[in-house]
Design a protein around this motif. Structure first.
Motif, PDB file in Angstrom:
ATOM      1  N   ASN A 179     -44.965  16.186  69.131  1.00 49.70           N
ATOM      2  CA  ASN A 179     -45.839  15.184  68.517  1.00 49.70           C
ATOM      3  C   ASN A 179     -46.974  14.795  69.461  1.00 49.70           C
ATOM      4  OD1 ASN A 179     -45.101  13.868  65.736  1.00 49.70           O
ATOM      5  ND2 ASN A 179     -43.163  14.451  66.657  1.00 49.70           N
ATOM      6  N   VAL A 180     -46.643  14.641  70.736  1.00 49.88           N
ATOM      7  CA  VAL A 180     -47.682  14.291  71.715  1.00 49.88           C
ATOM      8  C   VAL A 180     -48.706  15.432  71.805  1.00 49.88           C
ATOM      9  CG1 VAL A 180     -48.112  13.871  74.175  1.00 49.88           C
ATOM     10  CG2 VAL A 180     -46.212  12.717  73.021  1.00 49.88           C
ATOM     11  N   HIS A 181     -48.214  16.650  71.735  1.00 50.50           N
ATOM     12  CA  HIS A 181     -49.116  17.800  71.775  1.00 50.50           C
ATOM     13  C   HIS A 181     -50.088  17.754  70.598  1.00 50.50           C
ATOM     14  CE1 HIS A 181     -50.538  21.852  72.443  1.00 50.50           C
ATOM     15  NE2 HIS A 181     -50.160  22.210  71.220  1.00 50.50           N
ATOM     16  N   ALA A 182     -49.556  17.489  69.411  1.00 47.76           N
ATOM     17  CA  ALA A 182     -50.406  17.425  68.211  1.00 47.76           C
ATOM     18  C   ALA A 182     -51.421  16.301  68.334  1.00 47.76           C
ATOM     19  CB  ALA A 182     -49.529  17.228  66.972  1.00 47.76           C
ATOM     20  N   LEU A 183     -50.983  15.176  68.883  1.00 46.58           N
ATOM     21  CA  LEU A 183     -51.886  14.035  69.077  1.00 46.58           C
ATOM     22  C   LEU A 183     -53.071  14.451  69.950  1.00 46.58           C
ATOM     23  CD1 LEU A 183     -51.889  10.793  68.625  1.00 46.58           C
ATOM     24  CD2 LEU A 183     -51.223  10.734  71.020  1.00 46.58           C
ATOM     25  N   HIS A 184     -52.768  15.165  71.013  1.00 46.32           N
ATOM     26  CA  HIS A 184     -53.841  15.580  71.922  1.00 46.32           C
ATOM     27  C   HIS A 184     -54.718  16.668  71.328  1.00 46.32           C
ATOM     28  CE1 HIS A 184     -53.189  13.103  75.423  1.00 46.32           C
ATOM     29  NE2 HIS A 184     -51.885  13.158  75.157  1.00 46.32           N
ATOM     30  N   LEU A 185     -54.143  17.514  70.502  1.00 41.59           N
ATOM     31  CA  LEU A 185     -54.961  18.524  69.814  1.00 41.59           C
ATOM     32  C   LEU A 185     -56.102  17.847  69.057  1.00 41.59           C
ATOM     33  CD1 LEU A 185     -52.559  21.122  68.092  1.00 41.59           C
ATOM     34  CD2 LEU A 185     -54.337  21.598  69.783  1.00 41.59           C
ATOM     35  N   GLY A 186     -55.746  16.832  68.285  1.00 36.11           N
ATOM     36  CA  GLY A 186     -56.742  16.126  67.479  1.00 36.11           C
ATOM     37  C   GLY A 186     -57.723  15.364  68.338  1.00 36.11           C
ATOM     38  N   ARG A 187     -57.187  14.683  69.330  1.00 40.77           N
ATOM     39  CA  ARG A 187     -58.045  13.855  70.187  1.00 40.77           C
ATOM     40  C   ARG A 187     -59.041  14.726  70.960  1.00 40.77           C
ATOM     41  NH1 ARG A 187     -57.891  11.499  75.380  1.00 40.77           N
ATOM     42  NH2 ARG A 187     -58.952   9.475  75.391  1.00 40.77           N
ATOM     43  N   ASP A 188     -58.518  15.801  71.529  1.00 40.83           N
ATOM     44  CA  ASP A 188     -59.378  16.679  72.331  1.00 40.83           C
ATOM     45  C   ASP A 188     -60.473  17.301  71.474  1.00 40.83           C
ATOM     46  OD1 ASP A 188     -57.751  16.026  74.397  1.00 40.83           O
ATOM     47  OD2 ASP A 188     -56.641  17.914  74.444  1.00 40.83           O
ATOM     48  N   TRP A 189     -60.109  17.735  70.267  1.00 38.76           N
ATOM     49  CA  TRP A 189     -61.118  18.344  69.396  1.00 38.76           C
ATOM     50  C   TRP A 189     -62.228  17.332  69.112  1.00 38.76           C
ATOM     51  CZ3 TRP A 189     -64.084  18.113  65.175  1.00 38.76           C
ATOM     52  CH2 TRP A 189     -64.674  19.299  64.720  1.00 38.76           C
ATOM     53  N   ALA A 190     -61.813  16.103  68.805  1.00 43.82           N
ATOM     54  CA  ALA A 190     -62.815  15.074  68.484  1.00 43.82           C
ATOM     55  C   ALA A 190     -63.704  14.790  69.684  1.00 43.82           C
ATOM     56  CB  ALA A 190     -62.100  13.792  68.024  1.00 43.82           C
ATOM     57  N   LEU A 191     -63.103  14.654  70.854  1.00 41.93           N
ATOM     58  CA  LEU A 191     -63.892  14.346  72.047  1.00 41.93           C
ATOM     59  C   LEU A 191     -64.886  15.462  72.352  1.00 41.93           C
ATOM     60  CD1 LEU A 191     -61.138  12.815  74.379  1.00 41.93           C
ATOM     61  CD2 LEU A 191     -63.088  11.600  73.371  1.00 41.93           C
ATOM     62  N   GLN A 192     -64.482  16.702  72.107  1.00 39.77           N
ATOM     63  CA  GLN A 192     -65.346  17.846  72.426  1.00 39.77           C
ATOM     64  C   GLN A 192     -66.412  18.089  71.366  1.00 39.77           C
ATOM     65  OE1 GLN A 192     -62.521  21.017  72.984  1.00 39.77           O
ATOM     66  NE2 GLN A 192     -61.509  19.879  74.628  1.00 39.77           N
ATOM     67  N   ASN A 193     -66.144  17.725  70.132  1.00 45.62           N
ATOM     68  CA  ASN A 193     -67.045  18.130  69.042  1.00 45.62           C
ATOM     69  C   ASN A 193     -67.755  16.983  68.327  1.00 45.62           C
ATOM     70  OD1 ASN A 193     -66.420  21.190  68.743  1.00 45.62           O
ATOM     71  ND2 ASN A 193     -64.410  20.191  68.892  1.00 45.62           N
ATOM     72  N   LEU A 194     -67.328  15.760  68.552  1.00 46.65           N
ATOM     73  CA  LEU A 194     -67.920  14.646  67.814  1.00 46.65           C
ATOM     74  C   LEU A 194     -68.465  13.603  68.779  1.00 46.65           C
ATOM     75  CD1 LEU A 194     -65.008  14.106  65.236  1.00 46.65           C
ATOM     76  CD2 LEU A 194     -67.175  15.270  64.789  1.00 46.65           C
ATOM     77  N   LYS A 195     -69.311  12.751  68.236  1.00 47.45           N
ATOM     78  CA  LYS A 195     -69.809  11.636  69.050  1.00 47.45           C
ATOM     79  C   LYS A 195     -68.755  10.529  69.000  1.00 47.45           C
ATOM     80  CE  LYS A 195     -73.745   8.456  69.282  1.00 47.45           C
ATOM     81  NZ  LYS A 195     -73.007   7.237  69.054  1.00 47.45           N
ATOM     82  N   CYS A 196     -68.079  10.365  70.123  1.00 46.04           N
ATOM     83  CA  CYS A 196     -67.005   9.365  70.194  1.00 46.04           C
ATOM     84  C   CYS A 196     -67.344   8.318  71.257  1.00 46.04           C
ATOM     85  CB  CYS A 196     -65.684  10.023  70.585  1.00 46.04           C
ATOM     86  SG  CYS A 196     -65.077  11.195  69.390  1.00 46.04           S
ATOM     87  N   PRO A 197     -67.049   7.082  71.057  1.00 44.53           N
ATOM     88  CA  PRO A 197     -66.505   6.516  69.822  1.00 44.53           C
ATOM     89  C   PRO A 197     -67.610   6.203  68.820  1.00 44.53           C
ATOM     90  CG  PRO A 197     -66.639   4.815  71.486  1.00 44.53           C
ATOM     91  CD  PRO A 197     -67.114   6.073  72.138  1.00 44.53           C
ATOM     92  N   ILE A 198     -67.152   5.856  67.590  1.00 46.30           N
ATOM     93  CA  ILE A 198     -68.105   5.475  66.539  1.00 46.30           C
ATOM     94  C   ILE A 198     -68.319   3.960  66.595  1.00 46.30           C
ATOM     95  CG2 ILE A 198     -67.595   7.431  65.050  1.00 46.30           C
ATOM     96  CD1 ILE A 198     -65.728   5.531  63.460  1.00 46.30           C
ATOM     97  N   GLY A 199     -68.960   3.411  65.559  1.00 46.02           N
ATOM     98  CA  GLY A 199     -69.240   1.971  65.557  1.00 46.02           C
ATOM     99  C   GLY A 199     -67.998   1.098  65.422  1.00 46.02           C
ATOM    100  N   LEU A 200     -66.959   1.648  64.820  1.00 49.56           N
ATOM    101  CA  LEU A 200     -65.709   0.888  64.689  1.00 49.56           C
ATOM    102  C   LEU A 200     -64.868   1.159  65.926  1.00 49.56           C
ATOM    103  CD1 LEU A 200     -64.793   1.845  60.997  1.00 49.56           C
ATOM    104  CD2 LEU A 200     -66.185  -0.090  61.773  1.00 49.56           C
ATOM    105  N   ARG A 201     -64.439   0.099  66.576  1.00 52.27           N
ATOM    106  CA  ARG A 201     -63.699   0.309  67.826  1.00 52.27           C
ATOM    107  C   ARG A 201     -62.526  -0.655  67.951  1.00 52.27           C
ATOM    108  NH1 ARG A 201     -68.526   1.386  72.232  1.00 52.27           N
ATOM    109  NH2 ARG A 201     -69.749   2.696  70.831  1.00 52.27           N
TER     110      ARG A 201
END
Lengths: 615, 351
Positions: A179-201
């Motif tokens: 589960n931790v691995h899956a969590l990091h998969l999503g987080r890492d993809w977002a950090l690498q490919n999206l503008k993080c964080p957004i306006g909601l924090r």
């Protein structure tokens, strides 16, 4: 369409997850809510689900609210759109400037988006499929992957989420690491490919304090354990089933004899609601504390027995987790629509005690108190929850118990008392409070036995159809109900900052929305004193409160203003003085709704009448 | 007028049982049923059985539904608590009472209208749960209180007092009880006290769901030619498979009967049932055989009576729920409430 700047808000927004029922999203979504709590930020989550098992839509809404508003707000700032079936509706429900999070594995036509929102695509299916081969794993971990992506987008601390996953899978290392691995998969993809964080924090704070996070049904079940219930008979029905399931779970933990391992409780899944309440009445007649949990249709079936409980004066506790009626209504939607049905359940002249808890903490307290009241008053006590409290996690104050507390077993004549020569008449009003003494079966070889029946009888429980005898009994039942007024939880009053001629009455799950609405109304210049009713029969302070104001709004979640009807009926109030504010579409009432409805009414009061203006 | 109490005077030389109680101690109020009602004979048999077993009257809880039969608990065991609940719902009330206090004896009295129609579900479910009770149906095949309508146990082709022929199939409660797993199943006839008294006694001693269907002719509405629940019809068509003696504790087993005609069933509480077999091939331990035997004889128009099935190793609902031996209604705060320290831990787990 005008250019809309994205919503920017820290610790104050609403995220809604749109999922397919059965996709395993519930635990990931709840993990999201709990993770925010661990940041010290209050949340108020709600399950929104149609009446189905698998494959159809379900939503989970998390209100992030540093201000601590626990009612539903209305509107969605960020939609996590995981269900193609409801896409259009979901996209339409996003507030202008809000965010749409979706699985971008397959391209979508631009017509499926809105210009006034920020669209965030994450190729969830692609990521999942490239990592997992097992179809079930693909389905389950997709949810954790989007949770990981949200962590990055909302600037959440991944360690807090990991900690929660660790608690959830304690001792199951394989599940924990995957589960931790899956969590990091999503987080890492977002950090690498999206503008993080957004306006909601989400920003760490300390606004949760020592509050706890639990469901009303579970709290009520725990109240039954602490209140000494030993017999539970129930029949599955949404949204009450989890009361009996939680009671079973609590009893397994806390109610076994340490020496023998045997159960100090009996739980029976009845064949229907009629049998369930029959078992409760039989057990209570024989001196055990017993309860059932049901919903509106179950109450309909139980009414014959409820009448028996009232007239034969047998304790019973019914937890009614209300849903939208009438008939099958909307089984998975919330309302406060059984007020009249429960207050006057059964034929003939009947009145029953109702308790209206506002949150899980009160559900616990009132559930435990219901058993004392049932035995003291020898009648049915209804604990009136609803789906909104019952099936949603809610932040509330910690549960408390006084170890010195003793159960009120009511007026029970023992063998010793009978031996002393005390006059035993089952329906004798010895103390003038309308409450007679009872004996348990098997008490004494020659004294104190009586015949319980639903037919009319005299003070010594002897069958009688004499008019005067019947009337005497019915009058005593009225006295008993009057006695109950001072035993049930009293209304709580809170006055406006400035003196006002206007008041508002509300009850139960409306409470958090009302707290917030009062603030909104104050900002609009409207002052209202408020009274939260916590039980029926109504304490005299209800009539006083109404008398002290020019008129009073009565806010409730049903079509026919049932609480208002009951107040008018029981207190002889002029109906004109009670203005109904009604919300009954099956969704929880919101602060926005209350503030708009009352605010608009109040605004009209400020308009100078035409006749006065021209004269 | 059910509130008429019996005069208290009685013959000073009345025989006493082991506990020193006389028959009068097991009686109740004066019956208000029609003179000659079969139900009154059942009442007398209950009184006799309880007297013979030397039961403490106040240790019995007698529970009924609504109807002529359900009135009868007022007419026996006047020092017991009674409960005249709602139509057909005696079994659930009895189940709850039993859960609250496993130490009492539970006597459920019902009628064919009560148990085979509105209460058919509750009858079935209390039996399948194995509630420790004696469930007696006073079966007259007719609604007496509402003056003569067919009940669900009225045989197809039988005639009402008004001459109407019943076209519905009958529900055989004994067959259903066997199918549902009752561990003591019997049928008897209110006019055969010799058979009925020991059956009731044995049912009371049995730990588990005991069911007795008693054909009890309604003298006012179902005792005419064409009825299959009349005194004459039942006497003519009764086929008793056995006679029963209940031997409690120290009594030796009777050896009055010829070898091979007595079968002894020892129950867990030490009581023994001595079955005098009338039908040499009948085995009361064979549930399937009992069902077949019953159906074959029913097809021939015969009413099989006697102890049809017994499982001496029966369990009851408390066994299934694994509840403590102490009656639940006597447990106090100390036994039931986990306390504030546990609650603190629960609070901590909810953050």
């Amino acid at each position: 369409m005008s250019v809309q700047s994205p919503i920017s808000s820290v610790n104050d927004f609403v995220v809604r997850f749109a999922n397919v029922n059965g996709s395993g999203s519930a635990s990931a979504n709840e993990l999201f809510a709990r993770s925010i709590l661990r940041h010290g930020v209050p949340v108020s989550p709600r399950n929104i689900f149609p009446s189905n098992i698998q494959g159809l839509p379900t939503w989970y809404e998390v209100r992030v609210t540093e201000a601590g508003h626990l009612g539903a707000r209305g509107g969605v700032d960020m939609m996590v759109a995981m269900n193609p079936q409801t896409w259009d509706k979901d996209v339409a429900s996003i507030e202008p400037g809000g965010y749409l999070f979706y699985d971008s594995t397959k391209p979508m036509p631009s017509s499926k988006f809105r210009e006034d929102i920020t669209v965030i695509g994450v190729p969830l299916t692609a990521i999942t499929n490239s990592t997992y081969t097992d179809p079930r794993q693909r389905q389950l971990f997709k949810n954790i992957i989007y949770l990981g992506a949200l962590c990055a987008l909302l600037d959440m601390d991944p360690k807090l989420v990991e900690q929660l996953i660790g608690e959830q899978y304690k001792g199951k290392e394989k599940l924990l690491s995957s589960n931790v691995h899956a969590l990091h998969l999503g987080r890492d993809w977002a950090l690498q490919n999206l503008k993080c964080p957004i306006g909601l924090r989400v920003k760490k704070t300390d606004k949760v304090g020592d509050r706890i996070f639990l469901e009303g049904n579970s709290a009520a079940a725990l109240g039954a354990v602490y209140g000494g219930a030993t017999v539970c008979a129930w029949y599955p029905i949404t949204p009450s089933s989890s009361v009996a399931e939680a009671f079973t779970s609590h009893c397994k933990k806390y109610r076994h004899d340490p020496e023998t391992g045997k159960a100090k409780y009996a739980i029976v899944q009845g064949e229907d609601e009629l049998a369930s309440i029959g078992i409760v009445i039989g057990a209570s007649w024989n001196g055990a504390r017993a309860f059932t949990a049901t919903s509106g249709p179950g109450i309909s079936l139980m009414t014959e027995f409820i009448g028996l409980s009232y007239f034969a004066e047998i304790p019973a506790v019914i937890m009614n987790i209300q849903r939208a009626g009438p008939s099958t209504g909307m089984p998975t939607r919330t309302q406060q629509c059984d007020v009249i049905a429960c207050a006057y359940a059964s034929h003939g002249d009947t009145k029953h005690v109702l308790l209206f808890p506002e949150d899980p903490a009160e559900a616990f307290e009132f559930a435990a108190a219901a058993f004392d009241l049932a035995e003291r008053l020898q009648t049915t006590i209804f604990l009136m929850l609803d789906l909104d409290i019952g099936m949603n996690h809610r932040l509330c104050r910690p549960l408390k118990w006084d170890d010195a507390r003793q159960y009120d077993r009511g007026k029970v004549m023992t063998a010793e008392m009978l031996e002393e020569g005390r006059d035993f008449g089952r329906y004798l009003d010895v103390d003038g409070d309308g409450i007679p003494y009872r004996t348990y079966p098997g008490t004494h070889p020659t004294k104190g036995s009586y015949f319980t029946r639903g037919t009319s009888r005299d003070r010594y429980a002897r069958y009688s159809e004499e008019g005067a005898v019947y009337a005497d009994n019915m009058q005593r039942l009225v006295r008993k109900f009057e006695t109950a007024q001072d035993m049930v939880p009293r209304p709580l009053q809170a006055n406006a900052a400035k003196p006002t001629k206007y008041g508002v009455i509300y009850f139960g799950s409306t409470s958090p929305a009302m707290d917030e609405a009062i603030g909104i109304l104050e900002a609009r210049g409207h002052q209202l004193d408020r009274l939260r009713i916590r039980a029926f029969p109504f304490h005299s302070s209800v009539a006083s409160f109404i008398a002290d104001h020019d008129f009073v709004y009565v806010v409730e979640q049903n079509r026919d203003a049932q609480l208002r009807q009951l107040i008018v009926n029981e207190n002889g109030i002029d109906p004109v003085r009670l203005v109904p504010i009604l919300h009954y579409d099956g969704t929880p009432i919101t602060a926005r709704f209350i503030a708009n409805a009352i605010g608009d009414h109040q605004d009209h009061l400020k308009v100078t009448p035409l006749r006065k203006a021209v004269s | 007028m059910t509130y008429i109490a019996k005069p208290k005077f009685h013959h000073p030389g009345l025989k006493k049982n082991e506990l020193g109680y006389t028959h009068r101690d097991y009686e109740g109020k004066i019956s208000t049923l029609c003179a000659g009602c079969g139900h009154d004979s059942i009442t007398a048999s209950i009184i006799e059985a309880c007297y013979e077993l030397s039961i403490e009257p106040h240790r019995v809880a007698k529970i009924s539904g609504i109807g002529c039969s359900s009135k009868t608990p007022d007419y026996f065991l006047g020092n017991s608590h009674g409960f005249n609940s709602v139509h057909g719902r005696m079994p659930s009330v009895l189940t709850g009472a039993n859960l609250a206090n496993r130490d009492l004896i539970y006597l459920g009295v019902s009628g064919d209208g009560d148990s085979a129609s509105i209460g058919f579900g509750q009858f079935a479910h209390s039996i399948r749960r194995g509630v420790n009770m004696t469930y007696i149906v006073e079966n007259n095949g007719v609604y007496g209180l509402t003056k003569g309508q067919f009940s669900a146990t009225a045989d197809r082709g039988s005639k009402s007092k008004k001459g109407v022929t019943n076209t519905d199939n009958a529900i055989d409660l004994v067959a259903i009880a066997l199918q549902l797993g009752a561990t003591f199943v019997a049928r008897s006839f209110s006019g055969d006290k010799t058979q009925l008294v020991p059956l009731i006694a044995a049912a009371i001693r049995h730990k588990g769901a005991s069911f007795i269907d008693v054909i009890s002719p309604c003298i006012a509405f179902n005792n005419h030619a064409g009825s299959t629940k009349s005194f004459d019809y039942v006497r003519e068509h009764n086929d008793a498979v056995n006679r029963l003696d209940v031997l409690v504790g120290r009594d030796p087993i009777s050896v009055d009967y010829a070898p091979g005609t007595v079968q002894v069933v020892e129950q867990h509480d030490g009581s023994r049932l001595a079955l005098r077999k009338l039908d040499a091939d009948y085995d009361p331990h064979d549930r399937l055989g009992a069902m077949t035997f019953l159906q074959k004889h029913a097809a021939k128009g015969q009413i099989v009576t006697g102890l049809l099935y017994v499982d001496p190793d029966a369990e009851d609902l408390h066994t299934h729920l694994d509840t403590v031996e102490t009656p639940l209604n006597t447990l106090d705060e100390k036994a039931l409430c986990p306390g504030s320290a546990v609650l603190d831990k629960i609070n901590a787990s909810l953050r």
